[in-house]
Design an enzyme around this catalytic site. Structure first.
Site, PDB file in Angstrom:
ATOM      1  N   ARG A 166     -11.958   9.328  10.557  1.00 43.71           N
ATOM      2  CA  ARG A 166     -11.255   8.034  10.662  1.00 43.71           C
ATOM      3  C   ARG A 166     -12.237   6.940  11.066  1.00 43.71           C
ATOM      4  NH1 ARG A 166      -7.829  11.925  12.363  1.00 43.71           N
ATOM      5  NH2 ARG A 166      -5.687  12.017  11.586  1.00 43.71           N
ATOM      6  N   ASP A 215       1.878  11.910  14.830  1.00 47.73           N
ATOM      7  CA  ASP A 215       1.421  13.119  15.524  1.00 47.73           C
ATOM      8  C   ASP A 215       2.603  13.860  16.158  1.00 47.73           C
ATOM      9  OD1 ASP A 215      -1.339  12.595  14.958  1.00 47.73           O
ATOM     10  OD2 ASP A 215      -1.271  11.020  16.476  1.00 47.73           O
ATOM     11  N   MET A 252       3.892   9.048   7.069  1.00 44.84           N
ATOM     12  CA  MET A 252       3.518   7.921   7.935  1.00 44.84           C
ATOM     13  C   MET A 252       4.556   6.807   7.856  1.00 44.84           C
ATOM     14  SD  MET A 252       1.552   6.730  10.188  1.00 44.84           S
ATOM     15  CE  MET A 252       2.692   5.578  10.947  1.00 44.84           C
ATOM     16  N   GLY A 291       0.797  -1.223   0.000  1.00 44.31           N
ATOM     17  CA  GLY A 291       0.000   0.000   0.000  1.00 44.31           C
ATOM     18  C   GLY A 291       0.828   1.272   0.000  1.00 44.31           C
ATOM     19  N   ASN A 319     -12.034  -1.567   8.042  1.00 47.76           N
ATOM     20  CA  ASN A 319     -10.723  -1.900   8.633  1.00 47.76           C
ATOM     21  C   ASN A 319     -10.810  -2.765   9.888  1.00 47.76           C
ATOM     22  OD1 ASN A 319      -9.696  -0.465   6.555  1.00 47.76           O
ATOM     23  ND2 ASN A 319      -9.006   1.295   7.748  1.00 47.76           N
ATOM     24  N   ASN A 354      -6.263   2.641  10.620  1.00 49.87           N
ATOM     25  CA  ASN A 354      -7.274   3.461  11.296  1.00 49.87           C
ATOM     26  C   ASN A 354      -8.628   2.788  11.341  1.00 49.87           C
ATOM     27  OD1 ASN A 354      -6.284   5.969  12.306  1.00 49.87           O
ATOM     28  ND2 ASN A 354      -5.791   6.565  10.183  1.00 49.87           N
ATOM     29  N   HIS A 403      -5.653   8.959  18.403  1.00 48.11           N
ATOM     30  CA  HIS A 403      -5.227   9.376  17.067  1.00 48.11           C
ATOM     31  C   HIS A 403      -6.434   9.718  16.194  1.00 48.11           C
ATOM     32  CE1 HIS A 403      -2.840   9.839  13.491  1.00 48.11           C
ATOM     33  NE2 HIS A 403      -3.616   8.967  12.861  1.00 48.11           N
ATOM     34  N   ILE A 406      -1.009   0.550  12.620  1.00 55.59           N
ATOM     35  CA  ILE A 406      -1.126   1.845  11.941  1.00 55.59           C
ATOM     36  C   ILE A 406      -2.555   2.028  11.423  1.00 55.59           C
ATOM     37  CG2 ILE A 406      -0.352   3.130   9.890  1.00 55.59           C
ATOM     38  CD1 ILE A 406       2.428   1.810  10.276  1.00 55.59           C
ATOM     39  N   ARG A 443      -8.695   7.342   4.297  1.00 51.83           N
ATOM     40  CA  ARG A 443      -9.809   8.300   4.170  1.00 51.83           C
ATOM     41  C   ARG A 443      -9.822   9.001   2.818  1.00 51.83           C
ATOM     42  NH1 ARG A 443     -10.266  12.870   8.436  1.00 51.83           N
ATOM     43  NH2 ARG A 443      -8.006  12.743   8.791  1.00 51.83           N
TER      44      ARG A 443
END
Ligand code: NAD
Ligand code: LMR
Length: 339
Positions: A112, A175, A253, A36, A119, A144, A202, A142, A106
């Protein structure tokens, strides 16, 4: 080396150099969702780490190509691609660290939490396989919504009788990376030398940057402080809007995920004083999970450093975060425990 790779690489290499000669450097790391937007650059950065001897790349599509490509890089880690559920267990067997960026990202206008329906089951099923064949692996999630996927994974591990709360982490490093960047920009500092803890969860209001605890110390007039806080909370949405329907943050990320993964491996190798903010099972406040600075060690989470002293403004941010966090956590637990 390209300039952009130096920070992650120098972290990895310094870590490797500081190891005693007896330290183990033979770690297998599995990336689930490796084809991905995050998975590919994350795998690239991990391939460069001297701490990894085996890099296992799993996805439901395209892993043969990604693995062939990355395997040509002349670093020690042996790369192998695995495709589809039939190959999932082999991909994680023997892994010390499993990083999960699998799942949909998203599009503009989505929260999210809107990703939950897709997910949640992806994370549940991947965790079931880990529980079976790599029950001692450290899991870094990781995918979401992190506020819910970490509770889902934890419930799955509990059901399988292999849950260790010290080994399940929600990756909130991005973050911190963002907070460091924005504060450094505002003050004309070197972003590599700024450290702003970010606690909570998050998503939106659950992201609580502790600018009062920034190192070096910084101060801002109230309006600027609020604007910076909101920018950190909404930074993911800033990227989603800029990408205009093609996805969310992937490169930053990957950088943040590699930083977190390498920190875990350095700590596994016995290096002392490795601290990352991360979303973990926690009793530092009234939610069951909460992100705080944590000392990492040979068994994963060694010591939760807690919330420490908040400014009046940050206390209000915490009050606003708690109800949303509780809701997200409950939703994850309910999903995982549904018959
Ligand atoms: P992407 O669509 O580019 O990649 C996701 C990958 O997951 C794809 O290759 C897909 O084939 C794979 N996948 C789907 N189902 C799978 C399954 N069952 N098993 C294994 N792999 C599977 O998305 P992306 O941009 O890489 O984002 C991935 C996730 O990370 C999203 O949920 C996104 O919201 C999240 N994310 C989290 C953070 C964070 O800070 N924690 C930051 C950015 C993105
Ligand atoms: C981020 O913070 O960039 C990720 O959580 C992806 C998103 O949807 O914003």
């Amino acid at each position: 080396l390209p300039q952009y790779l130096k920070p992650v690489l120098s972290v990895a290499q310094q870590g490797a150099k500081r190891l005693s000669t007896s330290a183990r450097c033979n770690h297998k790391v599995a990336v689930l969702g490796a084809s991905g937007g995050i998975g590919q650059p994350l795998s690239l950065l991990l391939k460069d780490s001297p701490l990894i001897t085996e890099l296992s790349l799993y996805d439901i599509v395209n892993t043969p190509g990604v693995a062939a490509d990355i395997s040509h890089i002349n670093t020690a880690a042996k790369v192998k691609g695995y495709t589809g559920p039939d190959e999932l267990k082999d991909s994680v067997k023997g892994a010390q660290l499993v990083i999960i960026p699998a799942g949909v990202p998203r599009k503009p206008g989505m929260t999210r939490d809107d990703l939950f329906d897709t997910n949640a089951s992806i994370v549940r099923d991947l965790t079931k396989a880990i529980a079976e064949v790599a029950p001692k692996a450290i899991i870094a999630i990781i995918s979401n919504p992190v506020n819910s996927t970490v509770p889902i994974a934890s419930e799955v591990l509990k059901k399988a009788g292999v849950y260790d709360p010290k080994r399940v982490f929600g990756v909130t490093t991005l973050d911190v990376v963002r907070a460091n960047t924005f504060i450094a920009e505002a003050k004309g500092l070197d972003p590599q030398k700024v450290n702003v803890p970010v606690i909570g969860g998050h998503s939106g209001v659950t992201i609580i940057p502790l600018i009062s605890q920034s190192k070096p110390a910084v101060s801002f007039p109230e309006d600027k402080l609020k604007a910076l806080t909101t920018r950190i909370q909404e930074a993911g949405t800033e990227v989603v809007k800029a990408k205009a329907g093609t996805g969310s943050a992937t490169l930053s990320m990957a950088y943040a995920g590699a930083r977190f993964g390498i920190s875990v491996l350095r700590a596994l190798n016995g290096e002392q004083g490795i601290i990352e903010c991360t979303f973990v099972k926690s009793d530092v406040c009234e939610t069951k999970y909460f992100a705080t600075p944590c000392v990492l060690g040979k068994n994963g989470l060694e010591k939760n450093l807690g919330i420490s002293k908040l400014s009046e403004y940050e206390k209000k941010l915490l009050d606003a975060a708690i109800p949303e966090l509780k809701k997200n956590i409950q939703k994850g637990e309910d999903f995982a425990n549904r018959k």
